[in-house]
Design a protein around this motif. Structure first.
Motif, PDB file in Angstrom:
ATOM      1  N   SER A  10      34.096  37.194  41.190  1.00  0.00           N
ATOM      2  CA  SER A  10      34.682  38.505  41.011  1.00  0.00           C
ATOM      3  C   SER A  10      36.031  38.583  41.705  1.00  0.00           C
ATOM      4  CB  SER A  10      33.741  39.609  41.493  1.00  0.00           C
ATOM      5  OG  SER A  10      33.478  39.450  42.860  1.00  0.00           O
ATOM      6  N   ALA A  11      36.802  39.584  41.318  1.00  0.00           N
ATOM      7  CA  ALA A  11      38.098  39.844  41.928  1.00  0.00           C
ATOM      8  C   ALA A  11      38.244  41.356  42.018  1.00  0.00           C
ATOM      9  CB  ALA A  11      39.219  39.247  41.082  1.00  0.00           C
ATOM     10  N   THR A  12      39.004  41.806  43.014  1.00  0.00           N
ATOM     11  CA  THR A  12      39.177  43.243  43.230  1.00  0.00           C
ATOM     12  C   THR A  12      40.663  43.556  43.379  1.00  0.00           C
ATOM     13  OG1 THR A  12      37.035  43.364  44.327  1.00  0.00           O
ATOM     14  CG2 THR A  12      38.551  45.172  44.745  1.00  0.00           C
ATOM     15  N   LEU A  99      22.029  38.939  16.254  1.00  0.00           N
ATOM     16  CA  LEU A  99      22.948  38.703  17.352  1.00  0.00           C
ATOM     17  C   LEU A  99      22.249  37.863  18.416  1.00  0.00           C
ATOM     18  CD1 LEU A  99      24.529  42.248  17.728  1.00  0.00           C
ATOM     19  CD2 LEU A  99      25.431  40.285  16.492  1.00  0.00           C
ATOM     20  N   GLU A 100      23.003  36.939  18.980  1.00  0.00           N
ATOM     21  CA  GLU A 100      22.471  36.052  20.013  1.00  0.00           C
ATOM     22  C   GLU A 100      23.442  36.106  21.188  1.00  0.00           C
ATOM     23  OE1 GLU A 100      20.792  31.718  19.449  1.00  0.00           O
ATOM     24  OE2 GLU A 100      22.984  31.669  19.367  1.00  0.00           O
ATOM     25  N   PHE A 101      22.924  36.385  22.375  1.00  0.00           N
ATOM     26  CA  PHE A 101      23.774  36.499  23.555  1.00  0.00           C
ATOM     27  C   PHE A 101      23.537  35.328  24.486  1.00  0.00           C
ATOM     28  CE2 PHE A 101      23.306  40.655  21.720  1.00  0.00           C
ATOM     29  CZ  PHE A 101      24.640  41.073  21.653  1.00  0.00           C
ATOM     30  N   GLY A 102      24.617  34.822  25.061  1.00  0.00           N
ATOM     31  CA  GLY A 102      24.520  33.616  25.891  1.00  0.00           C
ATOM     32  C   GLY A 102      24.021  33.873  27.296  1.00  0.00           C
ATOM     33  N   GLY A 103      24.059  35.133  27.736  1.00  0.00           N
ATOM     34  CA  GLY A 103      23.554  35.432  29.070  1.00  0.00           C
ATOM     35  C   GLY A 103      24.637  35.745  30.080  1.00  0.00           C
ATOM     36  N   TRP A 104      25.924  35.696  29.660  1.00  0.00           N
ATOM     37  CA  TRP A 104      26.967  36.029  30.631  1.00  0.00           C
ATOM     38  C   TRP A 104      27.453  37.453  30.414  1.00  0.00           C
ATOM     39  CZ3 TRP A 104      27.405  32.094  27.061  1.00  0.00           C
ATOM     40  CH2 TRP A 104      28.335  32.250  26.027  1.00  0.00           C
ATOM     41  N   LEU A 105      27.857  38.066  31.518  1.00  0.00           N
ATOM     42  CA  LEU A 105      28.185  39.490  31.547  1.00  0.00           C
ATOM     43  C   LEU A 105      29.558  39.697  32.176  1.00  0.00           C
ATOM     44  CD1 LEU A 105      27.078  42.550  31.418  1.00  0.00           C
ATOM     45  CD2 LEU A 105      26.391  42.165  33.783  1.00  0.00           C
ATOM     46  N   TRP A 106      30.365  40.526  31.523  1.00  0.00           N
ATOM     47  CA  TRP A 106      31.632  41.005  32.101  1.00  0.00           C
ATOM     48  C   TRP A 106      31.368  42.412  32.602  1.00  0.00           C
ATOM     49  CZ3 TRP A 106      35.744  37.866  32.497  1.00  0.00           C
ATOM     50  CH2 TRP A 106      35.817  36.746  31.647  1.00  0.00           C
ATOM     51  N   ARG A 107      31.734  42.684  33.848  1.00  0.00           N
ATOM     52  CA  ARG A 107      31.445  44.001  34.407  1.00  0.00           C
ATOM     53  C   ARG A 107      32.626  44.480  35.258  1.00  0.00           C
ATOM     54  NH1 ARG A 107      26.310  46.624  36.960  1.00  0.00           N
ATOM     55  NH2 ARG A 107      27.274  48.001  38.483  1.00  0.00           N
ATOM     56  N   TYR A 108      32.994  45.724  35.034  1.00  0.00           N
ATOM     57  CA  TYR A 108      34.043  46.354  35.838  1.00  0.00           C
ATOM     58  C   TYR A 108      33.417  47.486  36.631  1.00  0.00           C
ATOM     59  CZ  TYR A 108      37.520  44.072  32.811  1.00  0.00           C
ATOM     60  OH  TYR A 108      38.279  43.164  32.122  1.00  0.00           O
ATOM     61  N   ASP A 109      33.637  47.483  37.956  1.00  0.00           N
ATOM     62  CA  ASP A 109      33.182  48.570  38.818  1.00  0.00           C
ATOM     63  C   ASP A 109      34.410  49.277  39.378  1.00  0.00           C
ATOM     64  OD1 ASP A 109      30.134  48.481  39.134  1.00  0.00           O
ATOM     65  OD2 ASP A 109      30.717  46.380  39.282  1.00  0.00           O
ATOM     66  N   LEU A 110      34.445  50.587  39.211  1.00  0.00           N
ATOM     67  CA  LEU A 110      35.577  51.390  39.642  1.00  0.00           C
ATOM     68  C   LEU A 110      35.157  52.271  40.808  1.00  0.00           C
ATOM     69  CD1 LEU A 110      36.313  50.410  36.796  1.00  0.00           C
ATOM     70  CD2 LEU A 110      37.236  52.658  36.313  1.00  0.00           C
ATOM     71  N   ALA A 111      35.927  52.239  41.890  1.00  0.00           N
ATOM     72  CA  ALA A 111      35.649  53.081  43.050  1.00  0.00           C
ATOM     73  C   ALA A 111      36.901  53.885  43.369  1.00  0.00           C
ATOM     74  CB  ALA A 111      35.261  52.221  44.249  1.00  0.00           C
ATOM     75  N   PRO A 112      36.856  55.212  43.191  1.00  0.00           N
ATOM     76  CA  PRO A 112      38.041  56.021  43.511  1.00  0.00           C
ATOM     77  C   PRO A 112      38.388  55.902  44.988  1.00  0.00           C
ATOM     78  CG  PRO A 112      36.406  57.304  42.289  1.00  0.00           C
ATOM     79  CD  PRO A 112      35.748  56.022  42.680  1.00  0.00           C
ATOM     80  N   LEU A 113      39.659  55.620  45.269  1.00  0.00           N
ATOM     81  CA  LEU A 113      40.128  55.565  46.652  1.00  0.00           C
ATOM     82  C   LEU A 113      40.823  56.877  46.999  1.00  0.00           C
ATOM     83  CD1 LEU A 113      41.650  51.967  46.675  1.00  0.00           C
ATOM     84  CD2 LEU A 113      39.454  52.700  47.605  1.00  0.00           C
ATOM     85  N   GLY A 114      40.950  57.758  46.023  1.00  0.00           N
ATOM     86  CA  GLY A 114      41.642  59.029  46.173  1.00  0.00           C
ATOM     87  C   GLY A 114      41.824  59.584  44.780  1.00  0.00           C
ATOM     88  N   PRO A 115      42.487  60.712  44.638  1.00  0.00           N
ATOM     89  CA  PRO A 115      42.610  61.330  43.312  1.00  0.00           C
ATOM     90  C   PRO A 115      43.416  60.479  42.332  1.00  0.00           C
ATOM     91  CG  PRO A 115      43.934  62.508  44.951  1.00  0.00           C
ATOM     92  CD  PRO A 115      43.104  61.520  45.696  1.00  0.00           C
ATOM     93  N   SER A 116      44.316  59.644  42.846  1.00  0.00           N
ATOM     94  CA  SER A 116      45.154  58.884  41.911  1.00  0.00           C
ATOM     95  C   SER A 116      45.181  57.393  42.251  1.00  0.00           C
ATOM     96  CB  SER A 116      46.573  59.444  41.916  1.00  0.00           C
ATOM     97  OG  SER A 116      47.106  59.368  43.224  1.00  0.00           O
ATOM     98  N   THR A 118      42.456  53.817  42.435  1.00  0.00           N
ATOM     99  CA  THR A 118      41.134  53.288  42.111  1.00  0.00           C
ATOM    100  C   THR A 118      41.045  51.829  42.519  1.00  0.00           C
ATOM    101  OG1 THR A 118      41.155  54.718  40.156  1.00  0.00           O
ATOM    102  CG2 THR A 118      39.455  53.022  40.231  1.00  0.00           C
ATOM    103  N   GLU A 119      39.934  51.465  43.131  1.00  0.00           N
ATOM    104  CA  GLU A 119      39.664  50.060  43.398  1.00  0.00           C
ATOM    105  C   GLU A 119      38.812  49.535  42.249  1.00  0.00           C
ATOM    106  OE1 GLU A 119      38.651  48.084  47.446  1.00  0.00           O
ATOM    107  OE2 GLU A 119      36.746  48.520  46.436  1.00  0.00           O
ATOM    108  N   VAL A 120      39.319  48.506  41.581  1.00  0.00           N
ATOM    109  CA  VAL A 120      38.623  47.944  40.422  1.00  0.00           C
ATOM    110  C   VAL A 120      38.112  46.554  40.777  1.00  0.00           C
ATOM    111  CG1 VAL A 120      38.804  47.344  37.982  1.00  0.00           C
ATOM    112  CG2 VAL A 120      40.269  49.152  38.920  1.00  0.00           C
ATOM    113  N   THR A 121      36.826  46.326  40.554  1.00  0.00           N
ATOM    114  CA  THR A 121      36.253  44.999  40.755  1.00  0.00           C
ATOM    115  C   THR A 121      35.763  44.482  39.406  1.00  0.00           C
ATOM    116  OG1 THR A 121      35.570  45.542  43.006  1.00  0.00           O
ATOM    117  CG2 THR A 121      34.482  43.661  41.963  1.00  0.00           C
ATOM    118  N   LEU A 122      36.273  43.323  39.034  1.00  0.00           N
ATOM    119  CA  LEU A 122      35.851  42.661  37.795  1.00  0.00           C
ATOM    120  C   LEU A 122      34.936  41.511  38.186  1.00  0.00           C
ATOM    121  CD1 LEU A 122      35.873  41.716  34.858  1.00  0.00           C
ATOM    122  CD2 LEU A 122      38.153  40.779  35.243  1.00  0.00           C
TER     123      LEU A 122
END
Length: 173
Positions: A10-12, A99-116, A118-122
């Motif tokens: 992951s990266a943030t 449909l056949e899925f290989g088992g890998w997942l892309w996920r983005y998690d967003l955490a607001p650091l304030g009103p404008s 955002t910390e994004v973790t992929l």
């Protein structure tokens, strides 16, 4: 990276854009080619916004090492909790239409650091990939910079998106 999470990377990145705006970009398949750091993602075959878990969206892809060069993936929304989390499994449609899925997942998690801001973790998680697939695909199938490149692309897009409503309103053709 510790030994304990060998099956995901992951990266943030903190971006100066509200979480709602970042989420809207991620939920728009037409933005995915521009977010992608590999150059593999081309055009969405299903451009509709992602709004529910289980939704399928297909993407046209290109990879020099793929047997066909050009190919298509079918993604299935696995988690969708606006404006905090969105993720999808990548798979393919077989000849019989299943449909056949290989088992890998892309996920983005967003955490607001304030009103404008955002910390994004992929996160790219391949822990559910079966052994027979691992025998011919190396995980992760991209270099170490891919996730942070993707997050930088996302930040640029979200920043542009943030400024766009005014532009749209003032420039009528």
């Amino acid at each position: 990276m510790g030994q304990e999470n060998q099956e995901k990377v992951s990266a943030t990145l903190a971006v100066a854009v509200p979480a709602d705006t970042v989420f809207a970009v991620l939920a728009d398949p037409t933005a995915h080619a521009a977010i992608d750091g590999t150059g593999w993602v081309q055009e969405p075959a299903d451009p509709a916004p992602l709004t529910e878990v289980g939704q399928i969206f297909r993407m046209d892809m290109y990879h020099a090492n793929h047997p066909d060069g050009d190919y298509q993936v079918a993604n299935k929304v696995q988690v969708l909790d606006p404006p905090r989390t969105i993720g999808w499994l990548t798979g393919r449609e077989k000849e019989d239409g299943h449909l056949e899925f290989g088992g890998w997942l892309w996920r983005y998690d967003l955490a607001p650091l304030g009103p404008s801001e955002t910390e994004v973790t992929l996160t790219y998680d391949w822990s559910a990939v079966p052994r027979y697939i691992r025998e011919y695909i190396q995980f992760p199938p991209f270099g170490p910079d891919h996730l942070s490149n993707s997050l930088r692309h996302l930040a640029e897009l979200a920043d542009r998106e943030q400024g766009s409503p005014q532009h749209k309103a003032s420039h009528h053709p």
